[in-house]
Design a protein around this motif. Structure first.
Motif, PDB file in Angstrom:
ATOM      1  N   THR A   1      49.552  35.569  36.306  1.00  0.00           N
ATOM      2  CA  THR A   1      48.094  35.639  36.164  1.00  0.00           C
ATOM      3  C   THR A   1      47.646  36.761  35.236  1.00  0.00           C
ATOM      4  N   ASP A   2      48.604  37.599  34.773  1.00  0.00           N
ATOM      5  CA  ASP A   2      48.286  38.720  33.889  1.00  0.00           C
ATOM      6  C   ASP A   2      47.263  39.650  34.538  1.00  0.00           C
ATOM      7  N   THR A   3      47.496  39.955  35.830  1.00  0.00           N
ATOM      8  CA  THR A   3      46.566  40.799  36.586  1.00  0.00           C
ATOM      9  C   THR A   3      47.319  41.916  37.301  1.00  0.00           C
ATOM     10  N   TRP A   4      46.564  42.948  37.687  1.00  0.00           N
ATOM     11  CA  TRP A   4      47.117  44.132  38.336  1.00  0.00           C
ATOM     12  C   TRP A   4      46.558  44.297  39.751  1.00  0.00           C
ATOM     13  N   THR A   5      47.401  44.825  40.648  1.00  0.00           N
ATOM     14  CA  THR A   5      46.997  45.127  42.016  1.00  0.00           C
ATOM     15  C   THR A   5      47.543  46.502  42.396  1.00  0.00           C
ATOM     16  N   THR A   6      46.719  47.324  43.010  1.00  0.00           N
ATOM     17  CA  THR A   6      47.159  48.646  43.450  1.00  0.00           C
ATOM     18  C   THR A   6      47.919  48.539  44.768  1.00  0.00           C
ATOM     19  N   LYS A   7      49.082  49.174  44.824  1.00  0.00           N
ATOM     20  CA  LYS A   7      49.910  49.177  46.028  1.00  0.00           C
ATOM     21  C   LYS A   7      50.046  50.609  46.555  1.00  0.00           C
ATOM     22  N   THR A   8      50.815  50.775  47.624  1.00  0.00           N
ATOM     23  CA  THR A   8      50.969  52.089  48.245  1.00  0.00           C
ATOM     24  C   THR A   8      51.696  53.060  47.314  1.00  0.00           C
TER      25      THR A   8
END
Length: 427
Positions: free
Chosen positions: A81-88
Motif C-alpha cells: 500500500t506504500d504506507t507507514w504505521t508507527t509501532k512500539t
C-alpha cells in the motif's frame, strides 16, 4: 525533404519501440529502474531496517534538524500500500546499530546512545509489537553490521571513539538457542560504515571506513570454516553505503566519499568476481538503511544531496532488481475498487487524456514518470469521490518545461493499490 524523411524515420522508430514495449511483460520493463516511494514519517540517518512477513521495519537512527535527537522510533512500511504505521519504539533509543532477523524477530545490536557506545541487544517481535532483552555482546561498539547464517548471528566490525578513532576487526557469534556469545576469526581489515549481505551462506563485507580512510575492499567470511577470503574491490571508494543481494548478484548502493554523497550503484557477479556499473539512484543517499523484498531494494533516509548537512533525509527509493510475482499491484488485482484506462490519444503530441474509474472514494495520486523511473509531474493528488475522472497532460514537467519525445509511464495510486500504463509522446 531530407529533414522530413529523418523526422518520419524517427517517428517510425519510436512507434516500433512503443509496440515492443507493450509486448514486453511489465516486470521486465521495470527491471533496474528506480522509483520514489512515500517518505518516512521521521527524518533520520544511521537507522536500521529489516523485513518480517512482508513488512519493513525502520528502527532507531539520528535526526538532524527538527528534534535533532537520537531516535528509538520504529516505523513499519507496507510495500503493498506504500504506507507507514508507527509501532512500539526501542527501549533504549540509539543509532548506528546492527540489525538482523532470526525466527521472524528483529535483533538490534550495539550502537550509540546520546551519551556513549553500548553493547546492548534488544529483540523486536512484530507479531506482538513488543521488545525484549538478550545477553549483551562482549564488545562495545557502533557502526557495525550483523547477519544470520545457519541459525547463528554474526556481529562484525564497528567503531568507538576513545581519545581517537578505534576501528574493530572483531567478529562475535551469538547462538539464540543457548543465548551465548563466541569470538570468531577477525576480519582482515578493521572497519566501520560498511555494509554486508549473505550469499550462499557466506557473509560479504563491502566498503566502509578505516584508519586509512574510505575503503573499496571486499572481504568474505565463511562461518562453516571460520575463515576469510578477499574478492575484487568495488570501483568506487565509499562509506555509508548499503548492500543487498539478489540471485547471485550483490548491489553496492550510494554512500559517500569524504563529503561527496554518491548516487552510483555497482553490481557484483558472485560467480565471476566482477563488478559492473548499474543504474544510479534518483537522489544520492548516504548513511541510510536498506532492505530487499519481492525483487525490490528499498533505501530509507540517511543524508541526501538536497538536505545534507542541514537535516537528515526521509526519502525512500526503490530499485527493481528481480521479477517478483507482483512488482506492483495492478487493476486486475483490485477489480472492485478502481480501473485505469489507456490514455487517448496514444501516441500523442503534445496533449493526451488519462481516465480512471473509482468504485469508492479514495485518496488518489496520479503521477507521470519517464522510462528511467524519474518522476516528471503529478496530475492529481488528494481525495476523490467515486465515479469517472479525467486528467489531461500537455507533455510538460512539474516546472512547465516541455519534455522530449519518448516512452512515459503514468501511475495511479489509490488506498487499495496501484496501476500503471505506458504512453508514447512523439513530436
Amino acid at each position: 525533404m531530407k529533414g522530413r524523411k529523418m523526422k518520419n524515420l524517427l517517428k517510425t522508430t519510436l512507434l516500433l519501440v512503443f509496440v515492443f514495449a507493450l509486448s514486453v511483460p511489465e516486470a521486465f520493463c521495470q527491471l533496474f529502474t528506480w522509483e520514489m516511494k512515500t517518505p518516512m514519517p521521521t527524518r533520520r540517518e544511521y537507522a536500521a531496517s529489516e523485513v518480517v512477513n512482508g513488512k519493513i521495519y525502520v528502527i532507531g537512527g539520528y535526526e538532524i534538524g527538527g528534534s535533532t535527537s537520537i531516535a528509538g522510533k520504529n516505523e513499519e512500511y507496507d510495500t503493498t500500500t506504500d504506507t507507514w504505521t508507527t509501532k512500539t519504539s526501542m527501549n533504549i533509543p540509539r543509532e548506528q546499530v546492527a540489525s538482523t532477523v532470526f525466527n521472524n524477530q528483529i535483533y538490534v545490536i550495539g550502537g550509540t546512545t546520546s551519551s556513549s557506545e553500548i553493547n546492548v541487544v534488544e529483540v523486536y517481535n512484530p507479531s506482538t509489537d513488543t521488545w525484549s532483552a538478550k545477553p549483551s555482546m562482549p564488545t562495545i561498539r557502533k557502526n557495525l553490521e550483523a547477519e544470520v547464517v545457519n541459525g547463528k548471528i554474526y556481529a562484525i566490525g564497528g567503531y568507538i571513539y576513545d581519545n581517537g578513532d578505534v576501528y574493530f576487526d572483531v567478529v562475535e557469534e551469538f547462538d539464540p538457542s543457548t543465548n551465548t556469545w563466541t569470538t570468531k576469526a577477525p576480519m582482515p581489515t578493521a572497519r566501520s560504515s560498511f555494509s554486508t549481505c549473505v550469499v550462499n551462506d557466506k557473509i560479504y563485507v563491502v566498503g566502509g571506513n578505516s584508519d586509512s580512510g574510505e575503503l573499496n575492499s571486499v572481504e568474505v567470511y565463511d562461518p562453516s570454516t571460520d575463515t576469510w577470503s578477499i574478492k575484487n574491490p568495488t570501483s568506487n571508494l565509499r562509506r555509508g553505503l548499503v548492500v543487498e543481494a539478489y540471485n547471485n548478484k550483490i548491489y553496492a548502493i550510494g554512500g559517500r566519499f569524504n563529503s561527496n554523497i554518491l548516487s552510483s550503484v555497482e553490481e557484483y557477479d558472485v560467480v565471476n568476481d566482477v563488478w559492473t556499473p548499474s543504474t544510479p539512484m534518483l537522489l544520492a543517499l548516504s548513511e541510510g538503511a536498506s532492505s530487499i523484498y519481492n525483487g525490490k531494494i528499498y533505501v530509507f533516509g540517511g543524508k541526501d544531496d538536497n538536505s545534507y548537512p542541514d537535516s537528515s533525509s526521509n526519502v525512500v527509493e526503490a530499485f527493481t532488481v528481480g521479477n517478483p510475482s507482483s512488482l506492483e499491484e495492478n487493476e486486475s488485482s483490485f477489480p472492485k475498487q478502481f480501473s485505469l484506462q489507456q490514455n487517448y490519444p496514444n501516441p500523442f503530441n503534445p496533449n493526451t487524456r488519462i481516465s480512471f474509474d473509482l468504485f469508492q472514494s479514495s485518496e488518489v495520486e496520479l503521477t507521470i514518470y519517464n522510462s528511467l523511473g524519474k518522476e516528471i509531474t503529478t496530475l492529481s493528488q488528494g481525495k476523490l469521490n467515486s465515479g469517472n475522472h479525467n486528467f489531461d497532460w500537455n507533455g510538460t514537467d512539474k516546472t512547465g518545461k516541455s519534455v522530449s519525445s519518448g516512452l512515459y509511464v503514468y501511475k495511479l495510486k489509490t488506498e487499495n493499490g496501484f496501476a500503471n500504463k505506458k504512453m508514447l509522446l512523439i513530436k
